[in-house]
Design a protein around this motif. Structure first.
Motif, PDB file in Angstrom:
ATOM      1  N   SER A 284      16.752  45.922  36.769  1.00 13.29           N
ATOM      2  CA  SER A 284      15.506  45.446  36.167  1.00 13.29           C
ATOM      3  C   SER A 284      14.311  45.957  36.964  1.00 13.29           C
ATOM      4  O   SER A 284      14.436  46.329  38.137  1.00 13.29           O
ATOM      5  N   GLN A 285      13.147  45.946  36.318  1.00 13.25           N
ATOM      6  CA  GLN A 285      11.931  46.393  37.001  1.00 13.25           C
ATOM      7  C   GLN A 285      11.627  45.528  38.217  1.00 13.25           C
ATOM      8  O   GLN A 285      11.272  46.039  39.286  1.00 13.25           O
ATOM      9  N   SER A 286      11.799  44.218  38.074  1.00 15.21           N
ATOM     10  CA  SER A 286      11.501  43.320  39.195  1.00 15.21           C
ATOM     11  C   SER A 286      12.430  43.570  40.373  1.00 15.21           C
ATOM     12  O   SER A 286      12.010  43.510  41.532  1.00 15.21           O
ATOM     13  N   ASP A 287      13.698  43.881  40.089  1.00 15.26           N
ATOM     14  CA  ASP A 287      14.635  44.185  41.170  1.00 15.26           C
ATOM     15  C   ASP A 287      14.326  45.537  41.812  1.00 15.26           C
ATOM     16  O   ASP A 287      14.457  45.688  43.030  1.00 15.26           O
ATOM     17  N   MET A 288      13.924  46.502  41.016  1.00 14.93           N
ATOM     18  CA  MET A 288      13.538  47.817  41.569  1.00 14.93           C
ATOM     19  C   MET A 288      12.415  47.639  42.576  1.00 14.93           C
ATOM     20  O   MET A 288      12.448  48.207  43.678  1.00 14.93           O
ATOM     21  N   LEU A 289      11.428  46.829  42.209  1.00 19.77           N
ATOM     22  CA  LEU A 289      10.254  46.632  43.069  1.00 19.77           C
ATOM     23  C   LEU A 289      10.575  45.821  44.323  1.00 19.77           C
ATOM     24  O   LEU A 289       9.830  45.862  45.292  1.00 19.77           O
ATOM     25  N   LYS A 290      11.689  45.100  44.299  1.00 17.06           N
ATOM     26  CA  LYS A 290      12.090  44.270  45.432  1.00 17.06           C
ATOM     27  C   LYS A 290      13.106  44.966  46.343  1.00 17.06           C
ATOM     28  O   LYS A 290      13.312  44.569  47.484  1.00 17.06           O
ATOM     29  N   ILE A 291      13.750  46.030  45.816  1.00 18.20           N
ATOM     30  CA  ILE A 291      14.797  46.718  46.578  1.00 18.20           C
ATOM     31  C   ILE A 291      14.313  48.049  47.142  1.00 18.20           C
ATOM     32  O   ILE A 291      14.554  48.360  48.314  1.00 18.20           O
ATOM     33  N   PHE A 292      13.620  48.831  46.314  1.00 24.00           N
ATOM     34  CA  PHE A 292      13.214  50.195  46.689  1.00 24.00           C
ATOM     35  C   PHE A 292      11.700  50.300  46.893  1.00 24.00           C
ATOM     36  O   PHE A 292      10.936  49.454  46.424  1.00 24.00           O
ATOM     37  N   ASN A 293      11.281  51.399  47.542  1.00 24.30           N
ATOM     38  CA  ASN A 293       9.839  51.631  47.697  1.00 24.30           C
ATOM     39  C   ASN A 293       9.216  52.191  46.420  1.00 24.30           C
ATOM     40  O   ASN A 293       8.004  52.229  46.279  1.00 24.30           O
ATOM     41  N   CYS A 294      10.057  52.666  45.485  1.00 24.14           N
ATOM     42  CA  CYS A 294       9.603  53.156  44.174  1.00 24.14           C
ATOM     43  C   CYS A 294       8.572  54.277  44.271  1.00 24.14           C
ATOM     44  O   CYS A 294       7.707  54.433  43.394  1.00 24.14           O
ATOM     45  N   GLY A 295       8.658  55.070  45.330  1.00 22.17           N
ATOM     46  CA  GLY A 295       7.770  56.222  45.480  1.00 22.17           C
ATOM     47  C   GLY A 295       6.567  55.985  46.364  1.00 22.17           C
ATOM     48  O   GLY A 295       5.790  56.906  46.625  1.00 22.17           O
ATOM     49  N   ILE A 296       6.382  54.750  46.852  1.00 21.22           N
ATOM     50  CA  ILE A 296       5.253  54.410  47.732  1.00 21.22           C
ATOM     51  C   ILE A 296       5.813  53.995  49.089  1.00 21.22           C
ATOM     52  O   ILE A 296       6.422  52.932  49.230  1.00 21.22           O
ATOM     53  N   GLY A 297       5.607  54.827  50.098  1.00 22.47           N
ATOM     54  CA  GLY A 297       6.184  54.563  51.407  1.00 22.47           C
ATOM     55  C   GLY A 297       5.311  53.748  52.337  1.00 22.47           C
ATOM     56  O   GLY A 297       5.804  53.091  53.253  1.00 22.47           O
ATOM     57  N   MET A 298       4.017  53.779  52.090  1.00 24.35           N
ATOM     58  CA  MET A 298       3.072  53.074  52.960  1.00 24.35           C
ATOM     59  C   MET A 298       1.887  52.634  52.099  1.00 24.35           C
ATOM     60  O   MET A 298       1.468  53.373  51.200  1.00 24.35           O
ATOM     61  N   VAL A 299       1.349  51.456  52.378  1.00 22.44           N
ATOM     62  CA  VAL A 299       0.166  50.978  51.672  1.00 22.44           C
ATOM     63  C   VAL A 299      -0.913  50.635  52.694  1.00 22.44           C
ATOM     64  O   VAL A 299      -0.663  49.877  53.641  1.00 22.44           O
ATOM     65  N   CYS A 300      -2.090  51.213  52.506  1.00 23.03           N
ATOM     66  CA  CYS A 300      -3.234  50.917  53.372  1.00 23.03           C
ATOM     67  C   CYS A 300      -4.266  50.132  52.560  1.00 23.03           C
ATOM     68  O   CYS A 300      -4.516  50.443  51.390  1.00 23.03           O
ATOM     69  N   ILE A 301      -4.855  49.140  53.190  1.00 22.28           N
ATOM     70  CA  ILE A 301      -5.871  48.333  52.527  1.00 22.28           C
ATOM     71  C   ILE A 301      -7.229  48.663  53.141  1.00 22.28           C
ATOM     72  O   ILE A 301      -7.398  48.620  54.363  1.00 22.28           O
ATOM     73  N   LEU A 302      -8.172  49.044  52.277  1.00 22.13           N
ATOM     74  CA  LEU A 302      -9.488  49.474  52.748  1.00 22.13           C
ATOM     75  C   LEU A 302     -10.548  49.180  51.705  1.00 22.13           C
ATOM     76  O   LEU A 302     -10.239  48.682  50.618  1.00 22.13           O
ATOM     77  N   GLU A 303     -11.784  49.508  52.034  1.00 23.70           N
ATOM     78  CA  GLU A 303     -12.879  49.292  51.090  1.00 23.70           C
ATOM     79  C   GLU A 303     -12.907  50.416  50.067  1.00 23.70           C
ATOM     80  O   GLU A 303     -12.593  51.565  50.371  1.00 23.70           O
ATOM     81  N   LYS A 304     -13.311  50.072  48.850  1.00 19.16           N
ATOM     82  CA  LYS A 304     -13.350  51.024  47.744  1.00 19.16           C
ATOM     83  C   LYS A 304     -14.172  52.274  48.081  1.00 19.16           C
ATOM     84  O   LYS A 304     -13.789  53.391  47.734  1.00 19.16           O
ATOM     85  N   LYS A 305     -15.263  52.093  48.789  1.00 19.24           N
ATOM     86  CA  LYS A 305     -16.165  53.207  49.087  1.00 19.24           C
ATOM     87  C   LYS A 305     -15.521  54.268  49.971  1.00 19.24           C
ATOM     88  O   LYS A 305     -16.015  55.399  50.060  1.00 19.24           O
ATOM     89  N   GLU A 306     -14.408  53.926  50.638  1.00 17.02           N
ATOM     90  CA  GLU A 306     -13.760  54.876  51.541  1.00 17.02           C
ATOM     91  C   GLU A 306     -12.545  55.560  50.908  1.00 17.02           C
ATOM     92  O   GLU A 306     -11.861  56.332  51.574  1.00 17.02           O
ATOM     93  N   LEU A 307     -12.301  55.282  49.637  1.00 17.08           N
ATOM     94  CA  LEU A 307     -11.121  55.814  48.958  1.00 17.08           C
ATOM     95  C   LEU A 307     -11.080  57.339  48.945  1.00 17.08           C
ATOM     96  O   LEU A 307     -10.067  57.934  49.343  1.00 17.08           O
ATOM     97  N   VAL A 308     -12.135  57.977  48.503  1.00 15.09           N
ATOM     98  CA  VAL A 308     -12.151  59.442  48.363  1.00 15.09           C
ATOM     99  C   VAL A 308     -11.942  60.119  49.718  1.00 15.09           C
ATOM    100  O   VAL A 308     -11.157  61.067  49.840  1.00 15.09           O
ATOM    101  N   LYS A 309     -12.624  59.618  50.725  1.00 15.18           N
ATOM    102  CA  LYS A 309     -12.489  60.177  52.077  1.00 15.18           C
ATOM    103  C   LYS A 309     -11.048  60.035  52.583  1.00 15.18           C
ATOM    104  O   LYS A 309     -10.489  60.967  53.174  1.00 15.18           O
ATOM    105  N   ALA A 310     -10.467  58.895  52.327  1.00 12.56           N
ATOM    106  CA  ALA A 310      -9.088  58.646  52.776  1.00 12.56           C
ATOM    107  C   ALA A 310      -8.105  59.566  52.069  1.00 12.56           C
ATOM    108  O   ALA A 310      -7.212  60.151  52.696  1.00 12.56           O
ATOM    109  N   GLN A 311      -8.263  59.728  50.768  1.00 12.40           N
ATOM    110  CA  GLN A 311      -7.354  60.574  50.002  1.00 12.40           C
ATOM    111  C   GLN A 311      -7.486  62.047  50.397  1.00 12.40           C
ATOM    112  O   GLN A 311      -6.492  62.775  50.453  1.00 12.40           O
ATOM    113  N   LYS A 312      -8.690  62.452  50.695  1.00 12.16           N
ATOM    114  CA  LYS A 312      -8.918  63.834  51.126  1.00 12.16           C
ATOM    115  C   LYS A 312      -8.219  64.098  52.466  1.00 12.16           C
ATOM    116  O   LYS A 312      -7.594  65.149  52.663  1.00 12.16           O
ATOM    117  N   LEU A 313      -8.307  63.139  53.377  1.00  9.30           N
ATOM    118  CA  LEU A 313      -7.661  63.282  54.685  1.00  9.30           C
ATOM    119  C   LEU A 313      -6.138  63.357  54.521  1.00  9.30           C
ATOM    120  O   LEU A 313      -5.480  64.214  55.116  1.00  9.30           O
TER     121      LEU A 313
END
Length: 339
Positions: A284-313
């Protein structure tokens, strides 16, 4: 005893070869030494590894992590990819470490096997050393244990231990995360080193295409260099390493009470390897999200205004990233909502 007594090695007869262990140490010395710099005192072969912290840090906080590769080692053995497991081992430790903003300093490995195969062990330890080099981390020491009767046939296990440091003022602990901050998801190389008992169960029933197997055997991404660079240039409020428990359980680990992570499931495409696992394993989708990273290995939390700069880096390090959601105020069980 007399000179006529026939020389025997009772330990060897019991299944443990001290000679092979000594040969292994000699074979890995050059690879291990490549990870050392002037902060490492002494070399391989001592009773303890010595590391000089220096005066770079005003108020240093030591950070320790330990992890293993799990049953991915069995899959790697079956497909002759054991040389890749060394990077998995290092990555699982140092990727956890950088969520605090800490710089990895040194690494220790533990390799336990039923019967020591020096060629196999050399490949694994060289992989560990190379991953340490890529993470600016010294391979300070390790232990090789030959345990006949405990591990069966050619089974082996890997465990790693890493120590890092961060100035207390620069510690990332999630306390600065606020409603309105965004979630920046950084791509994984595949399942990394989690969920492999389930993966192996699925592979027993279904033959995977070569393209899928290639992804399942890929070593875990090493995130320290790009993440530490990101921290230097951007105000990162929190970082979650997406390991066992998936997005469902790992993002909430860094959230204060009263905050909720809202994740857009359509903000990135589920990689084909995960699609194949979901279909063949009837997950199930809920089990996939609880067992695997589903393609996302790391999550960073930041302010919206810094998104473009972060993605470029991150792009400069050949890492794709996606705005996968945001932080809101709320009081729901689990502190995460998929939308």
């Amino acid at each position: 005893m007399t000179n006529k007594t026939k020389h025997t090695d009772p330990y060897s007869k019991a299944g443990v070869s001290i000679q092979k262990g000594n040969q292994l140490v000699q074979s890995i010395k050059s690879s291990v030494n490549k990870t050392h710099d002037k902060r490492v005192l002494g070399g391989i072969g001592g009773f303890a590894g010595l590391f000089k912290l220096g005066s770079k840090y005003k108020n240093p906080v030591l950070v320790g992590c330990t992890d293993g590769v799990g049953t991915k080692v069995a899959l790697s053995q079956k497909y002759n990819k054991t040389h890749l497991t060394g990077q998995d081992l290092v990555a699982m430790c140092v990727n956890d470490m950088i969520t605090c903003g800490a710089e990895p300093l040194f690494f220790l490995d533990y390799f336990a096997t039923s019967k020591l195969d020096p060629k196999l062990a050399v490949k694994i330890v060289k992989g560990i050393a190379q991953a340490c080099e890529k993470s600016n981390c010294a391979l300070l020491g390790g232990e090789t244990a030959e345990m006949p009767g405990h591990y069966l046939k050619d089974n082996f296990d890997l465990a790693g231990f890493s120590v890092g440091v961060v100035d207390k003022a620069k510690l990332i602990d999630g306390k600065k995360i606020q409603s309105g901050n965004i979630l920046l998801g950084i791509e994984s190389s595949g399942p990394h080193s989690n969920g492999y008992s389930l993966i192996r169960s699925i592979l027993k029933k279904h033959k995977a295409p070569d393209s899928i197997m290639k992804v399942l055997l890929k070593p875990t991404h090493l995130y320290p260099i790009p993440i530490l660079e990101l921290i230097k240039k951007i105000n990162v409020k929190g970082i979650a390493h997406i390991t066992g428990g998936g997005l469902t359980e790992n993002i909430p680990r860094i959230l204060k009470t009263g905050l909720v992570a809202e994740v857009y499931l359509k903000s990135w495409q589920l990689p084909k390897a995960f699609q194949w696992l979901q279909e063949k394993g009837k997950i199930s989708q809920s089990d996939m999200l609880k067992i695997f990273n589903c393609g996302i290995g790391m999550v960073c939390i930041l302010e919206k205004k810094e998104l473009v700069k972060a993605q470029k880096l991150l792009k400069s390090y050949r890492l794709r990233s996606f705005e996968i959601g945001f932080i809101s105020k709320g009081d729901i069980k689990g502190q995460i909502k998929f939308i």
